[in-house]
Design an enzyme around this catalytic site. Structure first.
Site, PDB file in Angstrom:
ATOM      1  CE  LYS A   7      -0.603  -0.633  -0.460  1.00  0.00           C
ATOM      2  NZ  LYS A   7       0.818  -0.232  -0.658  1.00  0.00           N
ATOM      3  CG  PHE A  52      10.296  -3.151   0.786  1.00  0.00           C
ATOM      4  CD1 PHE A  52       9.104  -3.815   0.532  1.00  0.00           C
ATOM      5  CD2 PHE A  52      11.174  -2.949  -0.270  1.00  0.00           C
ATOM      6  CE1 PHE A  52       8.786  -4.277  -0.736  1.00  0.00           C
ATOM      7  CE2 PHE A  52      10.867  -3.398  -1.552  1.00  0.00           C
ATOM      8  CZ  PHE A  52       9.667  -4.069  -1.779  1.00  0.00           C
ATOM      9  NE  ARG A  88       0.963   0.422 -12.137  1.00  0.00           N
ATOM     10  CZ  ARG A  88       1.340   0.062 -10.911  1.00  0.00           C
ATOM     11  NH1 ARG A  88       0.518  -0.652 -10.146  1.00  0.00           N
ATOM     12  NH2 ARG A  88       2.516   0.411 -10.435  1.00  0.00           N
ATOM     13  CB  THR A  91       5.271   3.781  -5.496  1.00  0.00           C
ATOM     14  OG1 THR A  91       4.877   2.930  -6.579  1.00  0.00           O
ATOM     15  CG2 THR A  91       5.369   2.965  -4.232  1.00  0.00           C
ATOM     16  NE  ARG A 122       0.151   4.469  -4.218  1.00  0.00           N
ATOM     17  CZ  ARG A 122       0.526   3.551  -5.087  1.00  0.00           C
ATOM     18  NH1 ARG A 122       1.112   3.894  -6.234  1.00  0.00           N
ATOM     19  NH2 ARG A 122       0.340   2.271  -4.834  1.00  0.00           N
ATOM     20  CG  ASN A 158       1.713   3.285  -1.162  1.00  0.00           C
ATOM     21  OD1 ASN A 158       0.951   2.441  -0.702  1.00  0.00           O
ATOM     22  ND2 ASN A 158       2.607   3.006  -2.087  1.00  0.00           N
ATOM     23  CG  HIS A 161      -1.649  -3.431  -4.410  1.00  0.00           C
ATOM     24  ND1 HIS A 161      -0.329  -3.668  -4.672  1.00  0.00           N
ATOM     25  CD2 HIS A 161      -2.351  -4.327  -5.163  1.00  0.00           C
ATOM     26  CE1 HIS A 161      -0.224  -4.669  -5.537  1.00  0.00           C
ATOM     27  NE2 HIS A 161      -1.437  -5.089  -5.843  1.00  0.00           N
TER      28      HIS A 161
END
Length: 141
Positions: free
Chosen positions: A11, A59, A87, A93, A104, A114, A117
């Site tokens: 991100k 959001f 993951r 998250t 993260r 964060n 994705h």
């Protein structure tokens, strides 16, 4: 154990911190192969389309704004149980809840910014990969 593909997005916050290589290194050290990758500046329409399932959530506007705030890296990871492996590498998250040593925990600023994705299911992975990549853009390795 199944050989799978999953979509990963680095991100804007992580791209801005210049930790792309560190994140990709973690994927590779965990046995995941990067079989497609590109840097994009998402348009509002692209971000809204990608996150359409969240359109009614409070959001949504902030998420779209964040995802269009700077370039992202979209990539396809491949390997044994790639979805779960990715993951696990990402962590929770909310980075405050993410286990030490996860992406993260190490690179994210907040639940919004964060860092990464990752697809959450085989169905999501298939849809998300197709959103950004044609079959001809994915290279067997």
């Amino acid at each position: 154990m199944a050989n799978e593909r999953t979509l990963s997005i680095i991100k804007p916050d992580a791209v801005a911190k210049n930790v792309i290589g560190e994140i990709e290194s973690r994927f590779e050290k965990a046995g995941l192969k990067i079989v497609a990758a590109k840097m994009l500046q998402l348009s509002q329409a692209q971000a809204e389309g990608f996150y359409a399932e969240h359109k009614e959530r409070p959001f949504f506007g902030d998420l779209v704004g964040f995802m269009t705030s700077g370039p992202v890296i979209v990539q396809v990871l491949e390997g044994e149980n790639a979805i779960a492996a990715n993951r696990d590498l990402m962590g929770a998250t909310n980075p405050k809840e993410a286990a030490a040593g996860t992406i993260r925990a190490d690179f994210a600023q907040s639940i919004d910014a964060n860092a990464v994705h990752g697809s959450d299911s085989p169905e999501s992975a298939e849809r998300e990969i197709a959103y950004f990549f044609g079959n001809e853009e994915i290279c067997a390795r």
